[in-house]
Write an enzyme that holds these catalytic residues in place. Structure first.
Site, PDB file in Angstrom:
ATOM      1  N   HIS A  93      31.868  36.556  32.647  1.00 16.06           N
ATOM      2  CA  HIS A  93      32.388  36.756  34.082  1.00 16.06           C
ATOM      3  C   HIS A  93      30.888  37.124  34.872  1.00 16.06           C
ATOM      4  O   HIS A  93      31.126  36.704  36.013  1.00 16.06           O
ATOM      5  CB  HIS A  93      33.238  38.157  33.930  1.00 16.06           C
ATOM      6  CG  HIS A  93      34.427  38.001  34.920  1.00 16.06           C
ATOM      7  ND1 HIS A  93      35.501  38.895  34.832  1.00 16.06           N
ATOM      8  CD2 HIS A  93      34.191  37.617  36.266  1.00 16.06           C
ATOM      9  CE1 HIS A  93      36.112  38.705  36.175  1.00 16.06           C
ATOM     10  NE2 HIS A  93      35.149  38.142  37.080  1.00 16.06           N
ATOM     11  N   SER A 133      37.426  32.979  45.823  1.00 20.68           N
ATOM     12  CA  SER A 133      37.337  33.428  47.119  1.00 20.68           C
ATOM     13  C   SER A 133      37.327  32.491  48.104  1.00 20.68           C
ATOM     14  O   SER A 133      36.548  32.399  48.928  1.00 20.68           O
ATOM     15  CB  SER A 133      36.678  34.576  47.229  1.00 20.68           C
ATOM     16  OG  SER A 133      37.170  35.696  46.655  1.00 20.68           O
ATOM     17  N   PRO A 134      37.889  30.878  47.949  1.00 21.55           N
ATOM     18  CA  PRO A 134      37.549  29.971  48.674  1.00 21.55           C
ATOM     19  C   PRO A 134      38.070  30.221  50.231  1.00 21.55           C
ATOM     20  O   PRO A 134      37.720  29.355  51.114  1.00 21.55           O
ATOM     21  CB  PRO A 134      38.290  28.793  48.081  1.00 21.55           C
ATOM     22  CG  PRO A 134      39.351  29.242  47.258  1.00 21.55           C
ATOM     23  CD  PRO A 134      39.100  30.759  46.853  1.00 21.55           C
ATOM     24  N   GLY A 175      37.729  33.313  51.651  1.00 16.91           N
ATOM     25  CA  GLY A 175      37.164  34.475  52.123  1.00 16.91           C
ATOM     26  C   GLY A 175      37.994  35.684  51.963  1.00 16.91           C
ATOM     27  O   GLY A 175      38.254  36.407  52.806  1.00 16.91           O
ATOM     28  N   ARG A 176      38.685  35.674  50.750  1.00 22.50           N
ATOM     29  CA  ARG A 176      39.655  36.608  50.440  1.00 22.50           C
ATOM     30  C   ARG A 176      40.812  36.799  51.449  1.00 22.50           C
ATOM     31  O   ARG A 176      41.087  37.916  51.649  1.00 22.50           O
ATOM     32  CB  ARG A 176      39.001  38.117  50.330  1.00 22.50           C
ATOM     33  CG  ARG A 176      37.792  38.096  49.019  1.00 22.50           C
ATOM     34  CD  ARG A 176      36.908  39.298  48.873  1.00 22.50           C
ATOM     35  NE  ARG A 176      35.939  39.359  47.773  1.00 22.50           N
ATOM     36  CZ  ARG A 176      34.994  38.571  47.983  1.00 22.50           C
ATOM     37  NH1 ARG A 176      34.333  38.420  49.130  1.00 22.50           N
ATOM     38  NH2 ARG A 176      34.034  38.539  46.936  1.00 22.50           N
ATOM     39  N   TYR A 192      41.085  42.123  34.894  1.00 15.55           N
ATOM     40  CA  TYR A 192      41.939  42.115  36.333  1.00 15.55           C
ATOM     41  C   TYR A 192      43.015  42.907  35.662  1.00 15.55           C
ATOM     42  O   TYR A 192      44.050  42.727  34.763  1.00 15.55           O
ATOM     43  CB  TYR A 192      42.562  40.663  36.667  1.00 15.55           C
ATOM     44  CG  TYR A 192      41.396  39.889  37.012  1.00 15.55           C
ATOM     45  CD1 TYR A 192      40.355  40.279  37.436  1.00 15.55           C
ATOM     46  CD2 TYR A 192      41.807  38.187  37.138  1.00 15.55           C
ATOM     47  CE1 TYR A 192      39.244  39.231  37.790  1.00 15.55           C
ATOM     48  CE2 TYR A 192      40.813  37.548  37.645  1.00 15.55           C
ATOM     49  CZ  TYR A 192      39.612  37.735  37.775  1.00 15.55           C
ATOM     50  OH  TYR A 192      38.741  37.010  38.539  1.00 15.55           O
ATOM     51  N   PHE A 217      40.639  35.998  54.594  1.00 16.27           N
ATOM     52  CA  PHE A 217      40.195  35.905  56.000  1.00 16.27           C
ATOM     53  C   PHE A 217      40.195  34.660  56.620  1.00 16.27           C
ATOM     54  O   PHE A 217      40.819  34.668  57.684  1.00 16.27           O
ATOM     55  CB  PHE A 217      38.713  36.594  55.881  1.00 16.27           C
ATOM     56  CG  PHE A 217      38.276  36.900  57.366  1.00 16.27           C
ATOM     57  CD1 PHE A 217      38.491  38.131  57.887  1.00 16.27           C
ATOM     58  CD2 PHE A 217      37.514  35.914  58.183  1.00 16.27           C
ATOM     59  CE1 PHE A 217      38.139  38.729  59.148  1.00 16.27           C
ATOM     60  CE2 PHE A 217      37.124  36.341  59.314  1.00 16.27           C
ATOM     61  CZ  PHE A 217      37.434  37.511  59.969  1.00 16.27           C
ATOM     62  N   GLY A 241      43.340  33.292  58.553  1.00  8.59           N
ATOM     63  CA  GLY A 241      43.620  33.514  59.997  1.00  8.59           C
ATOM     64  C   GLY A 241      44.689  34.436  60.419  1.00  8.59           C
ATOM     65  O   GLY A 241      45.008  34.933  61.475  1.00  8.59           O
TER      66      GLY A 241
END
Length: 333
Positions: A129, A208-209, A211-212, A62, A214, A217
């Protein structure tokens, strides 16, 4: 704050029920999820500690490297009681990735570099990773186990490994956690991979729980993202997939409305409802979103809520793959 235990070996690893994914705190690095400010990121980590969050996730790639340095700066003087997780996978030519390297020598190089950047004596949870298909997993885990013997690492973990790899790894040394993508719109780990974890007493850490972002909302089109945002290349955010995926967001919003909760809290509570061995790590870079996510363990979804989500987002029902072709070749190995 509620707490959970990852893994079963030697009592496992006790962590807050929600962790913090520190990757979005990258500023001017290799993975940009909107603008990040170092001062706000550090304040976010400090406040997370104050509200009882103990589990912080980073990785050498990262930035690369800069995210570990930021986390190290933030936890200085606050280390007691925290669980710090980091990861290795690559060889490096300066700041350029030179390919996967799962050798014990590379695990050692990465571990020692991470310890310095984080300013700590021991890594609590050390992940491979991505699995290196050219190095037997037994060899990689054997090298990581040596780091445990030397006190440089407390617990060993894997990321995006397939079920067979998980089982083979667990025969060499206890594996405390598997970190892979898992969320309402990404359920491919259900079945073989989760079964392999549970057979071997391995906790599961969904990255990503949301959805990055998304599923929270706030993104209804690509125009809602900065021009340099990594997600503009995400297959699930594209004009041909986004309308179908917005139906999932709308179902989450319906459930959130029943509880006076946020979409993000519902998405995290759904994951927590999938098993006591699951600890999501939503990515945050601001105090406001951290506070919101920290409230998720207090939300209990009803059978009606779970049915609403299931109808909108059955396993395999999301439009588009989660990564482009190159990224998909590096998962479930």
């Amino acid at each position: 704050m509620k707490y959970r235990t990852l893994g079963t070996h030697d009592g496992g690893l006790k962590v807050s029920a929600i962790g913090i994914g520190c990757m979005p705190m990258i500023r001017e690095g290799n993975i940009n999820y909107g603008h990040a400010d170092d001062d706000e990121s550090i304040k976010t980590i400090h406040e997370a500690i104050d509200v009882g969050l103990t589990f912080f996730d980073t990785a050498e790639m990262y930035g690369p490297f800069s995210n570990e340095e930021l986390v190290g700066q933030a936890i200085k003087g606050k280390r007691d009681g925290l669980v710090i997780a980091t990861k290795f996978a690559m060889r490096w030519n300066g700041n350029d990735m030179a390919g996967l390297d799962g050798s014990p020598e590379n695990a050692r190089r990465a571990c020692e570099g991470s310890l310095k950047r984080l300013g700590i004596d021991t890594i609590d949870l050390f992940y491979q990773h991505r699995v290196d298909p050219n190095v037997p997993i037994e060899e990689t885990i054997g090298g990581m186990a040596e780091l445990v013997k030397e006190g440089k690492v407390r617990h060993i973990a894997l990321s995006e490994a397939g079920a067979d790899t998980i089982r083979r790894a667990a025969k060499v040394h206890p594996i405390t956690a598997l970190q892979s993508e898992y969320s309402i719109w990404e359920r491919d780990v259900e079945g073989d991979i989760l079964d392999a974890c549970r057979e071997n007493g391995i906790g599961f850490v969904p990255y990503s729980p949301l959805g990055r972002g998304f599923l929270a909302g706030t993104i209804r089109s690509l125009d809602d993202l900065p021009a340099d945002d990594w997600r503009r290349n995400d297959p699930r955010y594209q004009p041909d997939t986004l309308p179908q995926n917005l139906k999932i967001v709308d179902a989450i919003a319906e459930v959130a409305g029943r509880h006076d909760a946020s979409n993000a809290q519902v998405a995290l509570a759904w994951l927590l409802a999938q098993g006591e061995d699951i600890v999501p790590i939503p990515g945050v870079k601001r105090r406001a979103t951290m506070r919101d996510s920290a409230g998720a363990p207090d939300l209990t979804l009803t059978d009606q809520d779970l049915a609403t989500i299931e109808a909108a987002a059955p396993n395999g029902g999301t439009a588009g793959p989660r990564y482009a072709e190159r990224g998909m070749r590096m998962v479930k190995l």
